[in-house]
Design a protein around this motif. Sequence first.
Motif, PDB file in Angstrom:
ATOM      1  N   MET A   1      76.587  31.392  19.416  1.00 48.98           N
ATOM      2  CA  MET A   1      75.674  30.292  19.381  1.00 48.98           C
ATOM      3  C   MET A   1      75.805  29.683  21.261  1.00 48.98           C
ATOM      4  SD  MET A   1      75.874  27.722  15.902  1.00 48.98           S
ATOM      5  CE  MET A   1      74.849  27.145  15.513  1.00 48.98           C
ATOM      6  N   SER A   2      74.602  29.068  20.909  1.00 55.12           N
ATOM      7  CA  SER A   2      74.554  28.153  22.798  1.00 55.12           C
ATOM      8  C   SER A   2      74.888  27.281  22.961  1.00 55.12           C
ATOM      9  CB  SER A   2      73.482  29.486  23.414  1.00 55.12           C
ATOM     10  OG  SER A   2      72.538  28.584  23.050  1.00 55.12           O
ATOM     11  N   ALA A   3      75.232  26.338  23.352  1.00 57.39           N
ATOM     12  CA  ALA A   3      75.179  25.009  23.524  1.00 57.39           C
ATOM     13  C   ALA A   3      73.923  24.560  24.343  1.00 57.39           C
ATOM     14  CB  ALA A   3      76.097  24.345  24.902  1.00 57.39           C
ATOM     15  N   PRO A   4      73.769  23.260  23.343  1.00 62.25           N
ATOM     16  CA  PRO A   4      72.090  22.554  23.676  1.00 62.25           C
ATOM     17  C   PRO A   4      71.930  22.442  25.027  1.00 62.25           C
ATOM     18  CG  PRO A   4      73.151  21.068  22.425  1.00 62.25           C
ATOM     19  CD  PRO A   4      74.636  22.426  22.615  1.00 62.25           C
ATOM     20  N   PRO A   5      70.718  22.568  25.249  1.00 65.75           N
ATOM     21  CA  PRO A   5      70.457  22.308  27.150  1.00 65.75           C
ATOM     22  C   PRO A   5      70.454  20.943  27.321  1.00 65.75           C
ATOM     23  CG  PRO A   5      68.482  22.363  25.773  1.00 65.75           C
ATOM     24  CD  PRO A   5      69.659  22.765  25.176  1.00 65.75           C
ATOM     25  N   ALA A   6      71.678  20.475  28.390  1.00 65.40           N
ATOM     26  CA  ALA A   6      71.720  19.233  28.788  1.00 65.40           C
ATOM     27  C   ALA A   6      71.103  18.113  29.430  1.00 65.40           C
ATOM     28  CB  ALA A   6      72.767  19.570  30.539  1.00 65.40           C
ATOM     29  N   VAL A   7      70.868  16.836  28.713  1.00 71.47           N
ATOM     30  CA  VAL A   7      69.948  15.412  28.974  1.00 71.47           C
ATOM     31  C   VAL A   7      69.898  15.504  29.956  1.00 71.47           C
ATOM     32  CG1 VAL A   7      69.226  14.032  28.108  1.00 71.47           C
ATOM     33  CG2 VAL A   7      70.462  15.210  26.607  1.00 71.47           C
ATOM     34  N   PRO A   8      69.060  15.081  31.016  1.00 75.24           N
ATOM     35  CA  PRO A   8      68.921  15.430  32.573  1.00 75.24           C
ATOM     36  C   PRO A   8      68.693  13.560  32.509  1.00 75.24           C
ATOM     37  CG  PRO A   8      66.738  14.953  31.323  1.00 75.24           C
ATOM     38  CD  PRO A   8      67.449  15.997  30.329  1.00 75.24           C
ATOM     39  N   PRO A   9      69.483  12.784  33.463  1.00 73.48           N
ATOM     40  CA  PRO A   9      70.045  11.349  33.273  1.00 73.48           C
ATOM     41  C   PRO A   9      68.470  10.559  33.121  1.00 73.48           C
ATOM     42  CG  PRO A   9      69.800  13.080  36.164  1.00 73.48           C
ATOM     43  CD  PRO A   9      70.189  13.800  34.500  1.00 73.48           C
ATOM     44  N   PRO A  10      68.235   9.025  32.822  1.00 69.85           N
ATOM     45  CA  PRO A  10      67.229   8.461  33.322  1.00 69.85           C
ATOM     46  C   PRO A  10      67.037   8.079  34.413  1.00 69.85           C
ATOM     47  CG  PRO A  10      68.903   7.113  32.076  1.00 69.85           C
ATOM     48  CD  PRO A  10      69.778   9.086  32.124  1.00 69.85           C
ATOM     49  N   PRO A  11      65.856   7.963  34.309  1.00 69.15           N
ATOM     50  CA  PRO A  11      64.891   6.943  35.505  1.00 69.15           C
ATOM     51  C   PRO A  11      65.127   6.011  36.531  1.00 69.15           C
ATOM     52  CG  PRO A  11      63.213   8.001  34.399  1.00 69.15           C
ATOM     53  CD  PRO A  11      64.690   7.832  34.010  1.00 69.15           C
ATOM     54  N   PRO A  12      65.884   6.175  38.193  1.00 65.95           N
ATOM     55  CA  PRO A  12      66.384   4.505  38.157  1.00 65.95           C
ATOM     56  C   PRO A  12      64.969   4.122  37.557  1.00 65.95           C
ATOM     57  CG  PRO A  12      65.563   5.861  40.405  1.00 65.95           C
ATOM     58  CD  PRO A  12      65.364   7.080  38.587  1.00 65.95           C
ATOM     59  N   VAL A  13      65.618   2.844  37.755  1.00 65.66           N
ATOM     60  CA  VAL A  13      64.870   1.604  37.536  1.00 65.66           C
ATOM     61  C   VAL A  13      63.797   1.415  38.158  1.00 65.66           C
ATOM     62  CG1 VAL A  13      64.997  -1.321  36.917  1.00 65.66           C
ATOM     63  CG2 VAL A  13      66.935   0.003  36.143  1.00 65.66           C
ATOM     64  N   HIS A  14      63.711   1.563  39.459  1.00 63.62           N
ATOM     65  CA  HIS A  14      63.130   1.017  40.656  1.00 63.62           C
ATOM     66  C   HIS A  14      63.489   2.908  41.517  1.00 63.62           C
ATOM     67  CE1 HIS A  14      62.246  -3.482  39.903  1.00 63.62           C
ATOM     68  NE2 HIS A  14      64.022  -3.641  40.030  1.00 63.62           N
ATOM     69  N   PRO A  15      61.826   3.007  42.020  1.00 63.79           N
ATOM     70  CA  PRO A  15      62.032   4.791  42.220  1.00 63.79           C
ATOM     71  C   PRO A  15      62.529   4.058  44.298  1.00 63.79           C
ATOM     72  CG  PRO A  15      59.824   3.349  42.213  1.00 63.79           C
ATOM     73  CD  PRO A  15      60.613   2.666  41.170  1.00 63.79           C
TER      74      PRO A  15
END
Length: 83
Positions: A1-15
């Motif tokens: 079994m492979s590990a689930p893909p890593a969740v990307p970090p949430p986008p910054p509050v302000h660009p």
Amino acid sequence: MSAPPAVPPPPPVHPPQPPKNRGLGWFFAVSGSIVLLLTLGCILAVSGGNLTSEDGGLAILCGSPTLVLGGVFLWLGSRRLKR
């Protein structure tokens, strides 16, 4: 079994802000320097190099608004370039 893909970090509050345009700062700094140099040259030319003479006082009196303008331009340019 492979590990689930890593969740990307949430986008910054302000660009992130785009980089500042330094062109106006350079314009103010260069034009302020030119105005100051030309004004000082004219004051010295009118007074004959002797700023303590009567003509020197008159040259400084007449050139002081332009000196102030050149100083303000130079100050504005340096403030914009520091940001």
